[in-house]
Design a protein around this motif. Structure first.
Motif, short mmCIF file in Angstrom:
data_model
loop_
_atom_site.label_atom_id
_atom_site.label_comp_id
_atom_site.label_asym_id
_atom_site.label_seq_id
_atom_site.Cartn_x
_atom_site.Cartn_y
_atom_site.Cartn_z
N GLU A 172 -3.95 -22.10 -10.11
CA GLU A 172 -4.46 -20.81 -9.72
C GLU A 172 -3.33 -19.93 -9.23
OE1 GLU A 172 -8.86 -22.22 -8.21
OE2 GLU A 172 -7.77 -20.70 -7.05
N MET A 173 -2.48 -20.54 -8.37
CA MET A 173 -1.37 -19.75 -7.83
C MET A 173 -0.45 -19.30 -8.95
SD MET A 173 -0.72 -22.03 -4.44
CE MET A 173 0.86 -21.37 -3.98
N ALA A 174 -0.25 -20.17 -9.91
CA ALA A 174 0.60 -19.80 -11.05
C ALA A 174 -0.04 -18.64 -11.81
CB ALA A 174 0.77 -21.00 -11.98
N GLU A 175 -1.34 -18.68 -11.96
CA GLU A 175 -2.03 -17.58 -12.64
C GLU A 175 -1.90 -16.30 -11.82
OE1 GLU A 175 -5.38 -20.30 -14.89
OE2 GLU A 175 -6.05 -18.52 -13.76
N ASP A 176 -2.08 -16.50 -10.49
CA ASP A 176 -1.89 -15.32 -9.63
C ASP A 176 -0.52 -14.71 -9.84
OD1 ASP A 176 -3.81 -16.56 -6.76
OD2 ASP A 176 -4.39 -15.59 -8.66
N VAL A 177 0.48 -15.55 -9.88
CA VAL A 177 1.86 -15.08 -10.10
C VAL A 177 1.93 -14.31 -11.41
CG1 VAL A 177 4.19 -15.83 -10.69
CG2 VAL A 177 3.07 -16.81 -8.70
N GLY A 178 1.29 -14.86 -12.42
CA GLY A 178 1.27 -14.21 -13.72
C GLY A 178 0.61 -12.83 -13.64
N ASP A 179 -0.53 -12.83 -12.90
CA ASP A 179 -1.25 -11.57 -12.73
C ASP A 179 -0.36 -10.55 -12.02
OD1 ASP A 179 -4.58 -13.04 -12.13
OD2 ASP A 179 -3.46 -12.53 -13.99
N ILE A 180 0.25 -11.07 -10.95
CA ILE A 180 1.12 -10.18 -10.18
C ILE A 180 2.24 -9.67 -11.07
CG2 ILE A 180 2.84 -10.07 -8.30
CD1 ILE A 180 0.98 -12.04 -6.75
N ALA A 181 2.75 -10.53 -11.86
CA ALA A 181 3.84 -10.13 -12.77
C ALA A 181 3.34 -9.06 -13.74
CB ALA A 181 4.35 -11.34 -13.54
N ASP A 182 2.17 -9.25 -14.28
CA ASP A 182 1.58 -8.26 -15.21
C ASP A 182 1.40 -6.92 -14.52
OD1 ASP A 182 -0.65 -10.59 -16.98
OD2 ASP A 182 1.44 -9.94 -17.37
N GLN A 183 0.79 -7.05 -13.34
CA GLN A 183 0.50 -5.82 -12.61
C GLN A 183 1.80 -5.10 -12.26
OE1 GLN A 183 -2.17 -6.02 -9.30
NE2 GLN A 183 -3.83 -6.91 -10.55
N THR A 184 2.76 -5.88 -11.87
CA THR A 184 4.05 -5.29 -11.51
C THR A 184 4.67 -4.62 -12.74
OG1 THR A 184 4.37 -7.18 -10.06
CG2 THR A 184 6.25 -5.75 -10.37
N ARG A 185 4.57 -5.21 -13.86
CA ARG A 185 5.09 -4.63 -15.09
C ARG A 185 4.36 -3.32 -15.39
NH1 ARG A 185 4.38 -8.53 -19.22
NH2 ARG A 185 2.57 -7.30 -19.70
#
Lengths: 449, 122
Positions: free
Chosen positions: A243-256
């Motif tokens: 989940e945390m890894a997905e969160d990181v991915g989400d955060i990365a997407d959002q940041t992009r």
């Protein structure tokens, strides 16, 4: 032949025939001495002397005619042909009648030595013919030859039985030794107690110890279970990590997205937005990096998850195998304990039987030991028989020597012989047999002094 | 330490039978074939009991018994006579010479062991 016959039967005048003459002479002398020389005395002396001469003459004539009458049958009986050999009869000889006992003056003294044997044979043959029902002619010689053989054969019997029995008792000793040893060992193996209690204790002890083993195994299983629970928890953590890894991915997407939007705004701001565009670019790189990290975290988590899942699956399989194994072990142990109990019971039974057998065998050995003492007694009895045979052989040899020396042969004192024989006895059976029916009561086996 | 018993008899088989009986009961057994042989075997060895026959060659049991009684080392060793003779005169002779018991052959092993246990030196 005739002259020798006559010679054989001639006797010298025995002295007693002259006794009337001698008495007469003695009487005459006494008379003359006592009464002194006188015509009357002389007359009496002459009369006495003549009387004694007449008396002795008459008795001589009488003796001669008697002798002729007595020896007439013998003269006729002297053999013209050799006598047939008689079969030796096993008849106990009666003592010889008075007339056959050889006279005190032995005839051998006026016979040539080489003729003595021949004369003896002839006279014996004549006697036998005359008294054929009373004598076995050659019993002495016959016995002298047979008895040594008998004695030697008895000696053989003695030696052989001694050897055989000694060897037998040696083997017997060995058997008894081995038997006793075996019985002792068997009893030692069963702990000395041949009863069920001993074995029940033993089997209970075994059951307890094996139960301990089962408990230890079960404890190990419990630990394994705990281990699996911990591993399960790890799986939970893995999900969180995902989940945390997905969160990181989400955060990365959002940041992009943010960076993208920011760069658009920066482009709209023109020159004033150039600095902002750089920041937006950096933020975009940052987001890309985060995204990559998030991906790799995800990948790693996936891998770890897979590994854990596989491990848990394997572990679960092993756990069920272990449980089966323990269940089987438990069953096996129960079965073994049951078999042990059965074996212990039958062992106790066998041990009791062995003890009983041992007692019976002891009794048999005891009675065998009594029987095996027979050889000692038979050996003694045979010795006595042999000694007595030798004694008789010695006597016969002695008689044979006496014959050659022309000595007279006394008859055997059988009563004394039997008494001497009785004196040599050492067993009560011999004495009882000797006295024929005087069965003395057997003395008590042991007498203490 | 097992006790030692000396058996004196001219019959080898009888010595063997006595030997089995005694060694089964835990005694050590020394054998001799007559009185003279027994005297040589008595040389210094500790003997707790003697069992002797009466009729033997070279030296008979009564003579042997008398010799033993004169030997200082063995004067108090008990002697059991084991013999086929059962006549009272013979028993009296044995008693006079110093024997402790008179057993008539054939002997019963149990009875012999009872006598041995009763008489043997402690």
């Amino acid at each position: 032949m005739t002259t020798s016959r006559a010679d054989a039967l001639t006797v010298r005048m025995p002295l007693w025939l002259l006794s009337p003459l001698l008495l007469g002479a003695f009487g005459t002398v006494t008379l003359l001495v006592a009464a002194g020389p006188a015509p009357r005395t002389w007359l009496a002396a002459v009369a006495l002397l003549s009387l004694s001469v007449v008396l002795s003459w008459r008795s001589r004539r009488g003796f001669q005619s008697e002798l002729a009458a007595a020896t007439a049958p013998l003269q006729e009986a002297l053999p013209r042909e050799p006598l047939p050999e008689l079969a030796p009869a096993l008849v106990a000889p009666e003592p010889p009648p008075e007339s056959i006992v050889p006279p005190a003056a032995c005839r051998c003294q006026d016979t040539a030595p080489e003729d003595v044997e021949a004369r003896i044979r002839e006279a014996e043959a004549a006697v036998h013919e005359a008294y054929a029902c009373r004598f076995i002619p050659n019993l002495d010689e016959h016995s002298a030859r047979i008895l040594p053989l008998w004695a030697e054969q008895i000696g053989l019997v003695q030696a052989q039985t001694e050897e055989a029995i000694t060897s037998l008792t040696m083997s017997f000793t060995e058997i008894v030794r081995r038997l006793t040893h075996t019985i002792e060992q068997s009893q030692a193996l069963t702990g000395g107690k041949a009863d069920e209690r001993g074995f029940a204790e033993l089997s209970r002890g075994a059951e307890e110890q094996l139960g301990e083993v089962i408990r230890s195994l079960s404890a190990i299983l419990a630990l394994k279970d705990a281990l699996f629970e911990s591993i399960q928890q790890l799986t939970g953590f893995m999900d969180e990590l995902k989940e945390m890894a997905e969160d990181v991915g989400d955060i990365a997407d959002q940041t992009r997205m943010l960076a993208f939007n920011a760069s658009i705004e920066a482009a709209r701001a023109g020159d004033h937005g150039r600095g902002f565009a750089v920041v937006a670019g950096e933020v975009r790189k940052l987001s890309e990096r985060s995204g990559a990290i998030g991906q790799s975290i995800h990948g790693r988590v996936e891998m770890v998850n897979e590994a854990i899942v596989k491990t848990v699956q394997d572990a679960k399989r092993f756990v069920s195998q272990d449980q089966e194994a323990i269940a089987t072990a438990n069953e096996t142990i129960s079965r073994v304990i049951a078999q042990f109990n059965t074996a212990a019971l039958s062992l106790g039974e066998s041990s009791r039987m062995l003890q009983e057998e041992g007692r019976v065998i002891q009794q048999e050995i005891s009675s065998l030991l009594v029987s095996m003492q027979f050889q000692d007694r038979t050996g003694q009895i045979l010795s006595h028989v042999r000694d007595d045979m030798r004694k008789l052989i010695g006597l016969l040899e002695d008689y044979a020597a006496k014959r050659l020396r022309a000595e007279s042969l006394p008859s055997i004192d059988t009563e004394r012989w039997l008494d001497e024989l009785k004196g040599t006895y050492s067993t009560h059976e011999q004495a009882a047999l000797h006295d024929e029916g005087q069965k003395e009561a057997l003395a008590a086996d042991i007498t203490f002094f | 330490m097992s006790k030692t018993i000396l058996i004196v008899d001219d019959s080898a088989s009888l010595r063997q039978v006595v030997s089995i009986t005694l060694s089964n009961a835990g005694y050590e057994v020394v054998q001799a074939c007559d009185g003279q042989d027994a005297l040589t075997k008595l040389d210094g060895r500790k003997i707790h009991l003697i069992i002797s026959d009466v009729n033997m060659p070279r030296m008979d049991g009564i003579t042997f018994l008398k010799q033993v009684k004169q030997n200082p080392g063995y004067r108090f060793t008990p002697v059991i006579m084991l013999t086929t003779e059962s006549a009272e005169e013979k028993k009296k002779e044995g008693q006079a010479a110093g024997a402790k018991a008179w057993v008539v052959k054939p002997f019963q092993p149990e009875q012999m062991l009872v006598a041995v246990q009763k008489l043997i030196l402690p």
